[in-house]
Write an enzyme that holds these catalytic residues in place. Structure first.
Site, PDB file in Angstrom:
ATOM      1  N   ASN A   1       0.853  -0.775   0.390  1.00  0.00           N
ATOM      2  CA  ASN A   1      -0.110  -0.308  -0.222  1.00  0.00           C
ATOM      3  C   ASN A   1       0.785   1.476  -0.005  1.00  0.00           C
ATOM      4  OD1 ASN A   1       0.674   0.869   3.095  1.00  0.00           O
ATOM      5  ND2 ASN A   1       0.210  -0.989   2.882  1.00  0.00           N
TER       6      ASN A   1
ATOM      7  N   PHE B   1      -4.062   3.437  14.580  1.00  0.00           N
ATOM      8  CA  PHE B   1      -4.534   4.423  13.810  1.00  0.00           C
ATOM      9  C   PHE B   1      -5.677   4.253  13.122  1.00  0.00           C
ATOM     10  CE2 PHE B   1      -1.960   8.030  13.121  1.00  0.00           C
ATOM     11  CZ  PHE B   1      -0.938   7.527  13.958  1.00  0.00           C
TER      12      PHE B   1
ATOM     13  N   LYS C   1     -13.750   1.155  16.169  1.00  0.00           N
ATOM     14  CA  LYS C   1     -12.307   0.054  15.861  1.00  0.00           C
ATOM     15  C   LYS C   1     -11.591   0.174  17.445  1.00  0.00           C
ATOM     16  CE  LYS C   1     -10.985   0.926  11.004  1.00  0.00           C
ATOM     17  NZ  LYS C   1     -10.203   1.350  10.129  1.00  0.00           N
TER      18      LYS C   1
HETATM   19  O1  PMT Z   1       3.507   5.900   6.527  1.00  0.00           O
HETATM   20  P1  PMT Z   1       2.296   7.456   5.947  1.00  0.00           P
HETATM   21  O2  PMT Z   1       2.689   7.591   4.480  1.00  0.00           O
HETATM   22  O3  PMT Z   1       3.046   8.726   6.581  1.00  0.00           O
HETATM   23  O4  PMT Z   1       1.402   7.825   6.200  1.00  0.00           O
HETATM   24  C1  PMT Z   1       0.335   7.288   7.261  1.00  0.00           C
HETATM   25  C2  PMT Z   1      -0.919   6.513   7.420  1.00  0.00           C
HETATM   26  C3  PMT Z   1      -1.952   7.056   6.600  1.00  0.00           C
HETATM   27  C4  PMT Z   1      -0.202   5.476   6.977  1.00  0.00           C
HETATM   28  C5  PMT Z   1      -1.523   6.432   9.599  1.00  0.00           C
HETATM   29  O5  PMT Z   1      -1.278   7.533   9.827  1.00  0.00           O
HETATM   30  C6  PMT Z   1      -2.423   5.226   9.300  1.00  0.00           C
HETATM   31  O6  PMT Z   1      -3.430   6.032   8.797  1.00  0.00           O
HETATM   32  N1  PMT Z   1      -1.635   4.370   9.464  1.00  0.00           N
HETATM   33  C7  PMT Z   1      -2.397   3.424  10.145  1.00  0.00           C
HETATM   34  C8  PMT Z   1      -2.985   2.282   8.574  1.00  0.00           C
HETATM   35  C9  PMT Z   1      -4.104   1.576   8.780  1.00  0.00           C
HETATM   36  O7  PMT Z   1      -4.250   0.240   8.964  1.00  0.00           O
HETATM   37  O8  PMT Z   1      -5.652   1.467   8.995  1.00  0.00           O
HETATM   38  P2  PMT Z   1      -6.467   0.984   9.385  1.00  0.00           P
HETATM   39  O9  PMT Z   1      -7.556   1.663   9.630  1.00  0.00           O
HETATM   40  O10 PMT Z   1      -6.055  -0.572   8.372  1.00  0.00           O
HETATM   41  O11 PMT Z   1      -6.123  -0.034  10.397  1.00  0.00           O
HETATM   42  C10 PMT Z   1      -6.816   0.338  12.583  1.00  0.00           C
HETATM   43  C11 PMT Z   1      -5.403  -0.144  13.017  1.00  0.00           C
HETATM   44  O12 PMT Z   1      -5.139  -2.173  13.151  1.00  0.00           O
HETATM   45  C12 PMT Z   1      -4.368  -0.098  12.924  1.00  0.00           C
HETATM   46  O13 PMT Z   1      -3.593   1.606  13.904  1.00  0.00           O
HETATM   47  C13 PMT Z   1      -3.821  -0.947  11.894  1.00  0.00           C
HETATM   48  O14 PMT Z   1      -1.979  -0.588  11.965  1.00  0.00           O
HETATM   49  C14 PMT Z   1      -3.607  -2.575  12.798  1.00  0.00           C
HETATM   50  N2  PMT Z   1      -3.683  -3.235  12.229  1.00  0.00           N
HETATM   51  C15 PMT Z   1      -4.753  -3.589  10.941  1.00  0.00           C
HETATM   52  C16 PMT Z   1      -4.891  -4.304  10.152  1.00  0.00           C
HETATM   53  C17 PMT Z   1      -4.406  -5.770  10.506  1.00  0.00           C
HETATM   54  N3  PMT Z   1      -4.004  -6.950   9.972  1.00  0.00           N
HETATM   55  N4  PMT Z   1      -3.533  -5.612  12.127  1.00  0.00           N
HETATM   56  C18 PMT Z   1      -3.417  -4.456  12.584  1.00  0.00           C
HETATM   57  O15 PMT Z   1      -3.016  -4.485  13.766  1.00  0.00           O
END
Ligand code: PMT
Length: 399
Positions: free
Chosen positions: A206, A319, A333
């Protein structure tokens, strides 16, 4: 970050003195108040007028040369930080031995706060026992020494001695000025994307650049925390002063997170972890064949949700990358993954989310409160996040 902070920039007589002009501009752009002290030799390389214009402030060239005689005591009393950029071998030696032959060295003896010193010189001079011993003395005395870079030097030699770029020194200055209010805490931070292979040459990933997660790691380090940064593949340099672990896939990230979880006090999951991975990884490069092909994906474990069930004393920060109904989805979340704080960003917004240097976030708390922050540099977002983490920690975590 540096707004209103009073910085004295000492410039000594080396060929890299011209870079000091850029450092003044960068400090001013962050609204620091800058006063420049030029040694006599520095004035052979750069004009006081250049510095006066850029700093929009007085420039000091000697103990007896301005309207105010002996200004070192007042300058030292006013300043929050002194940075010497570049520092010649002569300055390093004089500072190490407590000599006071001019305004800058006299000022150093009077000043009580943090001193950042950036040696730049010929590689053999830098590697000499005398200079190395002097730098060691300064470090032992609490000076922050920014090591020179290795590369082609003005004298034509290649080796250590090049003055680091202004942005590197700026980061050290910011770090030296923030309060060390996270000392004693261990932060586990994840950053960047994961890479899920299809075959030896192809993968699914991504747009995460790692900038946001690295900013959190740097900010926590600057505030005195011990930091473990687990990073997916990014093009960013490894931040100094943090334990750095490079991973590729979601499964590898999960393994490293789990290994480091027990020792952590605060976990910040900023990584954009791939929710799915190809079911089959082909051992050989897949050959072109049919006009269409389908790939079957299987779900990756949700690392954060797993930590939510495992946590004991740890404070968990997630995040949320959203593209609409940001608050509502972030709250879902927060509940589903049992975390303490969610940093939500709308990745469709200009200047927010993936790849940008800035972000626009909402800090969403368990008790329903939320804080909407304006667009700001990712490092400053990280600082605001850490303020919130510290507030929660003081409110009962880790007891
Ligand atoms: O890296 P940059 O270019 O600076 O961009 C920053 C960012 C957009 C990546 C950052 O600000 C951000 O939003 N990070 C979280 C991205 C994400 O995966 O979001 P999500 O809404 O899909 O997941 C929610 C949370 O669960 C996140 O804390 C993620 O790390 C965690 N997760 C998600 C999927 C997974 N299989 N395991 C996880 O732990």
């Amino acid at each position: 970050m540096l707004e209103g902070r009073k910085v004295i920039l000492g410039v000594t007589g080396g060929i890299a003195a011209y870079k000091a002009a850029e450092l003044v501009s960068r400090l001013r752009a962050e609204r620091a108040a800058v006063k420049v002290v030029l040694t006599r030799a520095a004035q052979e390389f750069i004009q006081p007028l250049t510095m006066r214009v850029l700093a929009e402030n007085e420039v000091y060239t000697g103990l007896f040369e301005g309207s105010e005689p002996l200004p070192h005591v007042r300058l030292a009393a006013e300043a929050d930080l002194v940075v010497i950029y570049p520092a010649t071998a002569n300055l390093v030696g004089q500072a190490a031995w407590g000599l006071a032959s001019d305004l800058l060295t006299t000022l150093l003896l009077t000043f009580q706060g943090p001193v950042v010193i950036c040696p730049a010189m010929n590689a053999q001079m830098y590697n000499s026992t005398a200079v190395q011993e002097n730098l060691r003395r300064l470090k032992e005395r609490g000076y922050i020494v920014v090591p020179p870079e290795t590369g082609r030097l003005a004298c034509g030699e290649v080796g250590p001695g090049r003055l680091p770029a202004p942005e590197i020194v700026l980061e050290v200055i910011r770090g030296a000025l923030v309060p060390k209010d996270l000392t004693g805490l261990t932060f586990l931070v994840t950053a960047g994307p994961t890479r899920e292979p299809l075959d030896p040459v192809r993968y699914i990933t991504n747009r995460s650049s790692g900038k946001m997660g690295y900013a959190v790691a740097r900010a926590a380090r600057d505030r005195g925390a011990r930091v473990v940064l687990i990073s997916g593949p990014t093009a960013l340099p490894e931040p100094h002063g943090v334990a750095f672990i490079r991973v590729d896939t979601a499964l590898a990230m999960r393994e490293e997170v789990r290994k480091n979880f027990d020792a952590a006090d605060v976990v910040v999951m900023c990584a954009a972890v791939s929710d799915y991975r190809p079911k089959e990884v082909h051992p050989e490069k897949m050959k072109k064949g049919a006009a269409e092909m389908a790939v079957t994906f299987v779900q990756n474990p949700d690392i954060l949700a797993e930590l939510g069930t495992l946590k004991r004393h740890q404070l968990l920060v997630g995040f949320a990358a959203e593209s609409g109904s940001v608050l509502e989805r972030a709250r879902e979340k927060l509940r589903a993954k049992q975390v303490d704080l969610i940093v939500a960003n709308d990745v469709r917004q200009e200047g927010a989310g993936f790849e940008a240097d800035t972000n626009i976030v909402w800090l969403v708390f368990r008790d329903g409160r939320f804080l909407e922050l304006p667009r700001m540099d990712k490092y400053l977002v990280a600082q605001r996040l850490l303020d919130a983490v510290l507030g929660l920690w003081k409110g009962g975590y880790g007891e």
